[in-house]
Design an enzyme around this catalytic site. Structure first.
Site, PDB file in Angstrom:
ATOM      1  N   GLU A 292       5.680 -10.617  -0.074  1.00 60.66           N
ATOM      2  CA  GLU A 292       6.069 -10.553  -1.366  1.00 60.66           C
ATOM      3  C   GLU A 292       7.606 -10.940  -1.662  1.00 60.66           C
ATOM      4  OE1 GLU A 292       5.706  -6.382  -2.777  1.00 60.66           O
ATOM      5  OE2 GLU A 292       7.360  -6.571  -4.283  1.00 60.66           O
TER       6      GLU A 292
ATOM      7  N   GLY B 109       1.439  -0.801  -5.638  1.00 62.63           N
ATOM      8  CA  GLY B 109       1.374   0.724  -5.844  1.00 62.63           C
ATOM      9  C   GLY B 109       2.380   1.236  -4.750  1.00 62.63           C
TER      10      GLY B 109
END
Lengths: 359, 384
Positions: free
Chosen positions: B251, B132
């Site tokens: 990530e 998000g």
């Protein structure tokens, strides 16, 4: 990193940082032998790293030597350090004594020296081309032929005629000719193909190490320059276009260093599959990009003889061709893949294929 | 001066045996028809049954403590599992984000209750997370995020929109980066928090966004007065930016930033080998050498991450180079083989080539664009 390596690397860096100045490299390019720096390097035992203390060497291993060569590249040392170091490793393998005088190496497929044994000594004839530092080396490690047999020979250069030439960095790259020259020499019977392969690997890896060292220095210099240089009222590192270049420089340098370090370990462990060839392909292809972008960032000042940058970028342009360029090493890698036809690429890369069975 | 020095990592015989165990499992599942190899499978290959099977094997959350459902294995073991999955082009998109970054984030910053609640479910391959971060008006400039949570009794009221959310339509939860305090003109990065939002909560709506191929794997996610209980705050209120940066290191550094088009490279080499085409194989080796270099860097970062070192800048560097490489594989392949890319081709290489070309634009956008990553690297170097 072993303690020995840490010490050698630290010591070498200290010597080179303090002594291998821009002016010294300029002088060398004018043809002046840098005997004082040579002496300092010799006294530090750098030429005999990888040779046991019992055999008159400094101790340590090949990997230690290659890490020192990275620094030789970083400081653009204008002396035959890699040639003398690798020459000594070859002498050791042949059971000969290491040298502290400048050595050079000329081991090529189609070049050899004809030897005749006479009462007054050996009579040698032959031409060796593009011999690094030929004019300054005392002896050359090369291939000799005597009555159809091939030999590894250690041959004094005194008495040869020398035709001078230089590479892009102004480093000597001479033609040495012997014409019925009477000389002493040391010779050992050798399998020439194996020797050529070995020397290609040693020289290839030393150039990879030296190129990554040069890139490291270029990256540092370029970042530093972008802090100091101001345009449009602010340092140029604030410009996004310049930031993009810095990041590409960092990436090419980091990748070159990483794969070269990996290749050094693989070579040391006698366990090289694709690491060395990959390191050569990577460093040689990175060399051009690093040279181009560092010059672009430095602007006009970087292309002057006055500035240090060219001492490193010209070495990158010279070294990427030496001991095989990226095409030559990519072809070697291609042969390895073709020779391992039972393995998939992934098995080859993860060392789990038919040539590397997992026990 | 910032140094990009990475450790040299050597896989042991034991590692290699484990690698073969993973590979054998993947081969069997493919033969059984559980999945079909494809490029970019970590974002496009959704298969809950397969995720569950990996969970049963203990290969999700593999490094986590056993008390949270993990296997307490090393970062290198994890590296082996994920690169085998990617090389096989296996369908891992369901659990990928939870395994890669949401789980590790909760391990590092979450409460004991959060760890006990979420991690075992993730490790079983039954609980998926979505990222998000991006919003319609906040892409590269993440600090301009305007999704806002206002304190209420027992929790927060969340309003705003997240976008480009891969897999939100399958995910159970999202970790939402939002403002919990007003903007501070002195410090753009202050006042953010991370909240775990149950995507089945009232007020959450998810709208698919079609990718340029027409397929829908990313989404827009709307929050309208969504109640988020206090216990769903991750870490500290106001510390969201820093936590989010740590999450981004997970990530960005992994092998999926190098191997998205690997199945195509494997096919390319296979074909050139079959043809005994030395000149073109030589060209292709430049890709292989680049891959070897990037892979060593990425393994080195995995090792440093395990040791708790800050690898944010190096991760950005590797992601930049790796994603460029993924694109180059497609661009070089089309010139080295006689193939017409098509998604429904019978020829494997033509299918992989089509997948690679059509997905390529996303490689250098998702997880931070090339330009942003390079800015991070350059600023990192200049600042030191």
């Amino acid at each position: 990193m072993s303690e020995m390596r840490e010490l050698m690397v630290e010591l070498t860096e200290k010597i080179l940082k303090e002594n291998c100045s821009k002016e010294l490299v300029d002088q060398a390019e004018e043809g002046i032998w840098q005997g004082k720096l040579w002496k300092l390097i010799e006294e530090a035992g750098i030429f005999t790293i990888g040779i046991s203390e019992d055999s008159g060497g400094t101790g340590g291993d090949y990997a230690d030597g290659f890490h020192v060569l990275r620094l030789v590249g970083k400081y653009a040392v204008p002396l035959p350090v890699s040639e003398t170091l690798i020459g000594n490793w070859l002498l050791q393998e042949m059971g000969l004594q290491p040298e502290t005088n400048p050595l050079t190496i000329s081991i090529k497929k189609d070049e050899f020296i004809n030897i005749q044994e006479k009462e007054q000594g050996f009579l040698v004839t032959g031409k060796l081309t593009k011999v690094p530092w030929g004019r300054f080396a005392k002896k050359v490690v090369t291939i000799g032929k005597k009555e159809d047999e091939t030999y590894f020979i250690l041959l004094p250069i005194e008495g040869a005629s020398i035709e001078k030439s230089t590479n892009l960095a102004g480093e000597p790259q001479d033609t040495i000719s012997f014409d019925q020259t009477v000389t002493e020499l040391q010779m050992k019977f050798v399998n020439v193909e194996g020797l050529i392969e070995k020397v290609q690997d040693l020289q290839g890896l030393s150039k990879a190490a030296m190129m990554s060292g040069a890139m490291e220095n270029i990256l540092d210099m370029t970042v530093q320059y972008t802090r100091e240089r101001e345009q449009f009222g602010r340092p140029i590192h604030r410009q996004q276009a310049v930031q993009q270049y810095l990041a590409i420089l960092a990436g090419e340098t980091a990748a070159s260093l990483t794969i070269t370090n990996k290749a050094i370990e693989a070579f040391q462990e006698n366990n090289d599959v694709y690491e060395l060839a990959s390191a050569r392909v990577k460093t040689s292809s990175a060399a051009g990009k690093v040279a181009e972008l560092s010059h672009q960032v430095h602007g006009a000042i970087g292309v002057t003889y006055e500035h240090r940058l060219h001492q490193l970028t010209r070495r990158l342009w010279a070294w990427r061709e030496e001991a095989g360029n990226e095409n030559d090493w990519a072809e070697k890698l291609a042969h390895k893949i073709l020779n391992d036809d039972k393995s998939t690429l992934w098995e080859f890369l993860t060392r789990t294929g038919s040539k590397n069975p997992v026990g | 001066m910032y140094k990009f020095v990475l450790p040299v990592v050597e896989f042991t015989e034991e590692h290699n045996r484990f690698r073969l165990e993973v590979r054998e499992f993947l081969q069997k599942e493919r033969e059984k028809g559980t999945y079909e190899t494809r490029c970019d499978s970590w974002l496009n290959g959704f298969n809950p049954e397969f995720s569950r099977k990996l969970g049963e094997k203990g290969w999700i959350g593999i490094t986590w403590p056993k008390k949270y459902g993990g296997s307490e294995r090393s970062a290198l073991d994890r590296y082996i599992v994920i690169e085998e999955l990617l090389a096989a082009g296996a369908p891992v998109a369901g659990h990928w984000i939870a395994d890669r970054q949401s789980g590790p984030l909760l391990l590092r910053f979450g409460t004991e209750e959060q760890r006990k609640f979420y991690l075992p479910k993730i490790a079983k391959g039954e609980c998926y997370f979505a990222i998000g971060m991006s919003e319609p008006n906040s892409g590269s400039d993440l600090a301009s995020v305007s999704t806002r949570a206002v304190k209420t009794d027992g929790g927060w009221i969340l309003n705003g929109t997240k976008t480009w959310t891969s897999g939100a339509h399958h995910a159970h939860y999202m970790i939402v980066l939002c403002r919990t305090r007003p903007k501070d003109s002195q410090n753009r990065h202050a006042g953010f928090s991370q909240l775990i939002v149950d995507l089945s909560s009232p007020g959450v709506s998810i709208r698919p966004i079609k990718y340029l191929t027409g397929a829908a794997h990313f989404n827009e996610v709307f929050f309208e007065n969504v109640f988020v209980p206090d216990e769903n705050l991750v870490g500290q209120e106001g510390n969201g930016w820093k936590q989010n940066m740590a999450e981004l290191a997970y990530e960005r550094s992994g092998p999926e930033r190098i191997l998205s088009t690997y199945p195509l490279l494997e096919e390319l080499i296979k074909e050139l080998k079959e043809n005994q085409d030395l000149p073109r194989l030589t060209e292709a080796m430049k890709l292989v050498a680049e891959l070897n270099s990037l892979r060593q860097m990425s393994i080195g970062v995995a090792k440093y991450l395990e040791e708790g070192k800050d690898v944010g800048i190096t991760a950005a560097l590797i992601k930049d180079m790796g994603t460029k490489f993924e694109k180059l594989v497609a661009e070089m392949t089309r010139l080295l083989v006689n193939a017409t890319p098509s998604l429904d081709s019978e020829k494997t290489i033509e299918k992989y080539l089509a997948q690679s070309i059509l997905h390529a634009p996303g490689f250098t956008l998702r997880g931070g664009t090339t330009e942003i990553l390079r800015g991070i690297v350059a600023k990192g170097m200049v600042a030191q």
